[in-house]
Design an enzyme around this catalytic site. Structure first.
Site, PDB file in Angstrom:
ATOM      1  N   GLU A  12      -4.885   3.237  19.587  1.00  0.00           N
ATOM      2  CA  GLU A  12      -5.960   4.206  19.359  1.00  0.00           C
ATOM      3  C   GLU A  12      -6.784   4.490  20.618  1.00  0.00           C
ATOM      4  OE1 GLU A  12      -6.900   3.526  14.624  1.00  0.00           O
ATOM      5  OE2 GLU A  12      -7.650   2.054  16.050  1.00  0.00           O
ATOM      6  N   GLY A  78      -5.657   5.850   6.217  1.00  0.00           N
ATOM      7  CA  GLY A  78      -4.793   6.154   5.087  1.00  0.00           C
ATOM      8  C   GLY A  78      -5.428   7.299   4.295  1.00  0.00           C
ATOM      9  N   MET A 175     -10.854   0.822   8.151  1.00  0.00           N
ATOM     10  CA  MET A 175     -11.424  -0.521   8.124  1.00  0.00           C
ATOM     11  C   MET A 175     -12.649  -0.714   9.039  1.00  0.00           C
ATOM     12  SD  MET A 175      -7.748  -2.530   7.867  1.00  0.00           S
ATOM     13  CE  MET A 175      -8.422  -4.116   7.416  1.00  0.00           C
ATOM     14  N   GLU A 176     -13.193   0.373   9.572  1.00  0.00           N
ATOM     15  CA  GLU A 176     -14.305   0.204  10.532  1.00  0.00           C
ATOM     16  C   GLU A 176     -15.453   1.213  10.403  1.00  0.00           C
ATOM     17  OE1 GLU A 176     -11.060   0.693  11.734  1.00  0.00           O
ATOM     18  OE2 GLU A 176     -10.586  -1.442  11.961  1.00  0.00           O
ATOM     19  N   ASP A 199      -0.802   7.423   7.117  1.00  0.00           N
ATOM     20  CA  ASP A 199      -0.100   7.073   5.869  1.00  0.00           C
ATOM     21  C   ASP A 199      -0.936   7.564   4.706  1.00  0.00           C
ATOM     22  OD1 ASP A 199      -1.816   4.625   4.752  1.00  0.00           O
ATOM     23  OD2 ASP A 199      -1.722   4.433   6.918  1.00  0.00           O
TER      24      ASP A 199
HETATM   25  N1  ADE Z   1      -5.660   2.513   8.500  1.00  0.00           N
HETATM   26  C1  ADE Z   1      -4.558   3.287   8.464  1.00  0.00           C
HETATM   27  N2  ADE Z   1      -4.006   3.268   7.240  1.00  0.00           N
HETATM   28  C2  ADE Z   1      -4.787   2.460   6.481  1.00  0.00           C
HETATM   29  C3  ADE Z   1      -4.729   2.035   5.140  1.00  0.00           C
HETATM   30  N3  ADE Z   1      -3.755   2.426   4.326  1.00  0.00           N
HETATM   31  N4  ADE Z   1      -5.691   1.185   4.694  1.00  0.00           N
HETATM   32  C4  ADE Z   1      -6.683   0.773   5.523  1.00  0.00           C
HETATM   33  N5  ADE Z   1      -6.774   1.131   6.804  1.00  0.00           N
HETATM   34  C5  ADE Z   1      -5.836   1.980   7.280  1.00  0.00           C
END
Ligand code: ADE
Length: 231
Positions: A12, A78, A175-176, A199
């Site tokens: 990233e 995601g 996640m951040e 994803d």
């Molecule tokens: N970052 C990228 N894809 C993710 C996901 N499915 N869950 C949490 N963080 C992510």
């Protein structure tokens, strides 16, 4: 105007590191901070590491030690909104922690107990800049603004992602971002999160994440670069 730019993983931040001229490196709390210029703007770049604690610590250090005046989080996520595809971009309207759960005591899912504020508004001007910057991307890539969720969990199930959508009306999960947003709000510093979808946070997420993280990181980078160019 000095920008703090944060990514969680090597992929990233790789393109930013290449683009920054004559960066000087300072290590604090085990994290390297790269100070330099990108597209003529003063930038301090760092790789926070994954998760909300890493993101919170690095954001506070960027504010206290490097006096950044605006914070941009860049990276992958995601997709939660059913109309988003891999490679599409979400610019944060607001961020919240989906995994804080004190519901047995009567608090709402995502609510930080004993406070009425648990969603962090991104800066309007930075959001606008990011949306405008997205117009420079190739045709077919959706660039939308929406709610971004953060949790210390990689979401990889259809049931969970559906719950996140229904519960929080979110566009994507990562996640951040909410940790960065909360720390910025506590310090009165504007922020925005720019995420490209690696994803769909479903049963294929672990496979798609590995395959598409590089492409998605390139897209987030392209937007942030255009933001700096336009400033
Ligand atoms: N970052 C990228 N894809 C993710 C996901 N499915 N869950 C949490 N963080 C992510």
């Amino acid at each position: 105007m000095r920008y703090g730019i944060i990514g969680a993983m090597d992929e990233e931040i790789a393109l930013y590191l290449e683009a920054m001229q004559q960066a000087t490196t300072t290590v604090k709390a085990g994290v390297a901070y790269y100070s330099g210029k990108m597209e003529g703007k003063e930038v301090v770049l760092c790789k926070s590491g994954v998760g909300k604690v890493n993101a919170a610590v690095t954001t506070q250090i960027l504010l206290d030690q490097f006096q950044v005046e605006r914070v941009i989080f860049t990276g992958v996520a995601g997709a939660v909104h059913p109309e988003l595809n891999i490679g599409d971009i979400v610019v944060s309207t607001d961020c919240l922690q989906h995994d804080i759960d004190v519901t047995p005591l009567g608090f709402a899912p995502g609510q930080i107990p004993f406070t009425e504020q648990w969603t962090w508004q991104a800066d309007q001007e930075l959001m606008q800049q990011a949306i405008e910057a997205g117009k420079g991307l190739e045709a077919g890539v959706q660039v939308v603004s929406g709610r971004i969720l953060s949790g210390d969990q990689f979401v990889a199930s259809r049931e969970k992602v559906q719950w996140l959508y229904e519960q929080f009306q979110a566009h994507c999960t990562e996640m951040e971002g909410a940790a960065v947003g909360q720390v910025c709000a506590m310090n009165g510093v504007p922020f925005v999160v720019v995420r490209s979808m690696s994803d769909k946070a479903d049963g294929s997420a672990h496979v798609n994440f590995v395959e598409f993280t590089k492409l998605a990181s390139q897209r987030s980078y392209a937007i942030v670069r255009n933001m700096l160019l336009s400033d």
